[in-house]
Design an enzyme around this catalytic site. Structure first.
Site, short mmCIF file in Angstrom:
data_model
loop_
_atom_site.label_atom_id
_atom_site.label_comp_id
_atom_site.label_asym_id
_atom_site.label_seq_id
_atom_site.Cartn_x
_atom_site.Cartn_y
_atom_site.Cartn_z
N HIS A 88 18.90 0.71 -2.12
CA HIS A 88 17.48 1.03 -1.94
C HIS A 88 16.72 -0.20 -1.44
O HIS A 88 15.94 -0.12 -0.49
CB HIS A 88 16.89 1.53 -3.26
CG HIS A 88 15.43 1.90 -3.16
ND1 HIS A 88 15.02 3.17 -2.86
CD2 HIS A 88 14.31 1.15 -3.28
CE1 HIS A 88 13.70 3.20 -2.81
NE2 HIS A 88 13.25 1.98 -3.06
N CYS A 143 0.82 -1.21 0.00
CA CYS A 143 0.00 0.00 0.00
C CYS A 143 0.86 1.26 0.00
O CYS A 143 0.38 2.34 -0.32
CB CYS A 143 -0.98 0.00 1.15
SG CYS A 143 -0.26 -0.44 2.71
#
Lengths: 447, 275
Positions: free
Chosen positions: A100, A52
């Site tokens: 990342h 989400c």
């Protein structure tokens, strides 16, 4: 030879609004997005992560142009205008991409730093890729490393162990008083919004009974219905205090609502069970004197805020420690990737041959001393030619392996056959024992 | 041989205590696992040492102070291990094992002379009475340790100091009920210890109760624990007051066990028997 390159692109909660993230998740597609991406030419391996808070594609690219291809394809499918979302997109290659991913896995890039769900979501994404066969040697290794980095961060720093909101802090305290919250009763006095939030947290953590007392009964009834509890009137407060274990007070009353004497008098009927007051009203509802009563604990809003602040400061410190760990692991991983490059491998193999040749010559030098110059030269040429002949075929095969499907594995095998420990293999040596252990644990987790 | 094993057990206990303390400081799970394993090993070695001594003496080695303290430490590590296995009270090892080491060290500093048993102690009641009493002491010592932990944690929460100690100690409820469990086991053992002692006294001296200082103080201790349990059951005493009471009870017990022997003369002078 173009080395496989890890690329990562996508958006997260910081860069793009939820409408964009929703579209990019490609939920409407009939074929799973993972498959769509892996069919793009030049895309060797793919993992598709969609939560989400973020949508990301992690891929192993054969060509530098792959990044552009993926973006083009993605925007078209999502029905987004490239110019509109270009700024929201982050694109990383190589080291940046690895870093990342490691930060995401360790929950350093999350909305609430340290929250643990992201790791599970990443594991799901990896499992899907592994089942679809779109994760190969490099992404397998990358994701497994990411999981173990996350594990290391979680166990070696206290990043995930602290409450950073008032209601979390209240729950944490309640846990330290009551242990298990199952079977405990909460009582809301007053129906403020923050009290509602805290009550929800308590419920989510196992509190069974919930009563709401309010000046206007209608509001109490509404809130009780929302939270799944019972409404009581303020006149019944004493009775309710006997039953309750955790009391959250948030009335708008100008004076004290619960006095110390009142609490003293209910301790005997409640058989001295521990009682935890959380006073989030301003001005305060509960007489501060209450905290000095035996087996009663009172925290007001400022004290809870202090807990939260301390935790936040601590968490920031821990996050820095975690960042350092991530950096360290990124370096290790990148050097592994580098080791897959064939040039240094070939150089190493040749050097190894030459080294052996020289060693063996040196051993026999005593017997060879009597030889004439010409003969010595011949011996030199002879040995060199043997080594070259022996190595010729392996070296040409390695040179040609770039066209093979599983070239990485081929190179890895070559390294092992010739016992080469190039720069990139530092990590394998130092972390061998730990590696195999981690690999084991992760295997259990993903299967 | 038994003495050598005793020294080894002491060393292992020390190592285990260090491990538990290290676990509390660094919060690494591994340290606790190793410490618990070490403690189990120490317990086994200690058991063998006591068995060998028993064999050499021909009677249970719970007569002089060295033997008694050693047996007490043995019972403490045994009951802590059982406790650790069934209901884990976080960080308890760091408090309990140092106490075991203290008792063991005290034992090792006592004279250990193997003399024939004085006739007054030659009875089947010796092992029964002494063993039960020492087991009671061991379990009540655990209750004492847990109560100290409770008071520490209660203080942190009351004073709103939610630092390292707060994070490392378990919840108040868990500590309270663990202490209660220990007392519920320890108190019946203590009662049984006094009853068996009384029966033995009747056989040895012809009177069930002769108000010997040891007997008097045992009774005082017994009443303290009885009052505590009574209050718990009837009005629900718990928390701070119960913890303080448990600590007072144990200190009285300690006096009964050791103080009486040195300070007040009587029939239970096993400590000074040979000196």
């Amino acid at each position: 030879m173009n080395k496989p390159e890890i690329i990562l692109l996508g958006v997260n909660h910081k860069t793009a609004p939820v409408e964009v993230r929703e579209k990019l998740a490609l939920k409407e597609e009939e074929t799973p997005p993972l498959q769509l991406f892996s069919e793009i030419p030049g895309c060797r391996e793919t993992v598709f992560l969609s939560t989400c808070n973020r949508v990301e594609v992690i891929a192993c690219a054969d060509t530098p142009e792959l990044m552009g291809h993926i973006k083009e394809f993605w925007f078209k499918r999502a029905g987004l205008d490239e110019a509109a979302v270009r700024d929201a997109f982050y694109e990383c290659r190589g080291t940046e991409a690895v870093k990342h991913l490691f930060r995401v896995a360790s929950s350093l890039d999350s909305m609430i730093v340290g929250e643990p769900q992201i790791l599970g979501q990443l594991k799901d994404a990896y499992r899907a890729a592994a089942e679809a066969g779109s994760a190969g040697l490099i992404l397998n290794r990358l994701l497994h490393r990411a999981f173990s980095v996350a594990k290391r961060v979680r166990t070696e720093t206290r990043i995930a162990s602290q409450a950073v909101s008032i209601s979390y802090a209240a729950v944490e305290l309640a846990r330290k008083i009551f242990g298990d919250l199952k079977g405990k009763n909460a009582l809301l006095v007053g129906a403020g919004e923050m009290a509602e939030l805290a009550a929800q947290h308590l419920k989510a953590n196992g509190v069974t009974g919930l009563a709401v007392a309010n000046r206007t009964l209608q509001r109490a009834v509404d809130l009780a219905r929302d939270l799944g509890g019972t409404a009581v009137s303020l006149e019944e407060l004493d009775q309710e205090l006997v039953r309750a274990d955790i009391v959250i007070s948030s009335t708008g009353a100008p004076g004290v609502v619960i006095t110390a004497d009142q609490v003293r008098s209910i301790m005997r009927p409640r058989r001295h069970r521990l009682l935890f007051f959380i006073d989030i009203a301003v001005p305060r509802d509960i007489d501060p004197e209450v905290n000095s009563i035996e087996n009663v604990f009172l925290y007001d809003i400022d004290e809870l805020k202090e807990v939260v602040e301390e935790n936040r400061a601590e968490r920031e410190k821990e996050a820095m420690k975690a960042e350092r760990m991530v950096e360290e692991e990124v370096l290790k991983f990148v050097s592994w990737i580098d080791s897959l490059d064939i040039v240094p491998v070939i150089r190493e193999i040749m050097a190894r041959g030459e080294q052996i040749r020289k060693q063996e010559l040196a051993k026999s030098s005593k017997c060879l001393n009597d030889l004439s110059k010409k003969q010595k030269k011949a011996v030199e040429a002879l040995t060199r030619s043997i080594v070259n002949k022996l190595l010729h075929h392996p070296v040409t095969s390695i040179k040609q392996c770039r066209d093979m499907q599983n070239s990485d594995e081929f190179i890895a095998a070559a390294c092992r056959l010739f016992n080469i420990e190039g720069a990139g293999h530092e990590e394998q040596r130092s972390g061998k024992a730990q590696d195999s252990q981690d690999g084991h644990a992760e295997q259990e987790n993903v299967t | 041989m038994h003495d050598f094993l005793f020294q080894i057990a002491l060393f292992i206990y020390f190592f285990a205590a260090a491990g538990f303390v290290a676990h509390v400081i660094t919060m690494r799970k591994g340290a606790e696992r190793i410490a618990a394993m070490a403690l189990s090993c120490g317990f086994v070695v200690h058991t063998i040492a006591i068995a060998l001594l028993w064999h050499a003496l021909g009677h249970p080695p719970i007569v002089n102070m060295h033997e008694t303290l050693s047996f007490l430490a043995w019972a403490m590590s045994g009951s802590f291990l059982i406790f650790h296995h069934y209901s884990k009270v976080k960080s308890m090892g760091a408090f309990a094992t140092p106490l075991i080491v203290v008792v063991m060290t005290a034992s090792s500093m006592q004279h250990d002379r193997m003399l024939p048993l004085p006739p007054a102690l030659k009875s089947l009641w010796l092992p029964i009475h002494a063993t039960i009493c020492l087991l009671a002491y061991a379990v009540l010592a655990l209750a004492f340790v847990i109560s100290i932990m409770f008071l520490l944690q209660e203080r942190q929460i009351k004073r709103k100091r939610l630092g390292g100690i707060f994070r490392r100690l378990p919840s108040l409820d868990a500590l309270d009920s663990a202490a209660e469990t220990c007392i519920k086991i320890g108190f019946p053992l203590l009662t049984l210890g006094i009853v068996t002692g009384s029966i033995w006294a009747e056989q040895a001296w012809g009177a069930y109760w002769s108000w010997d200082p040891k007997e008097t103080w045992s009774l005082i201790t017994w009443f303290l624990y009885a009052a505590l349990l009574h209050q718990r059951f009837t009005v629900g005493w718990r928390g701070r007051r119960a913890a303080i009471m448990t600590i007072i009870g144990f200190l009285t017990l300690l006096f009964t066990f050791i103080g009486v022997n040195y300070l007040l003369p009587g029939a239970h002078t096993y400590a000074t028997w040979y000196d």
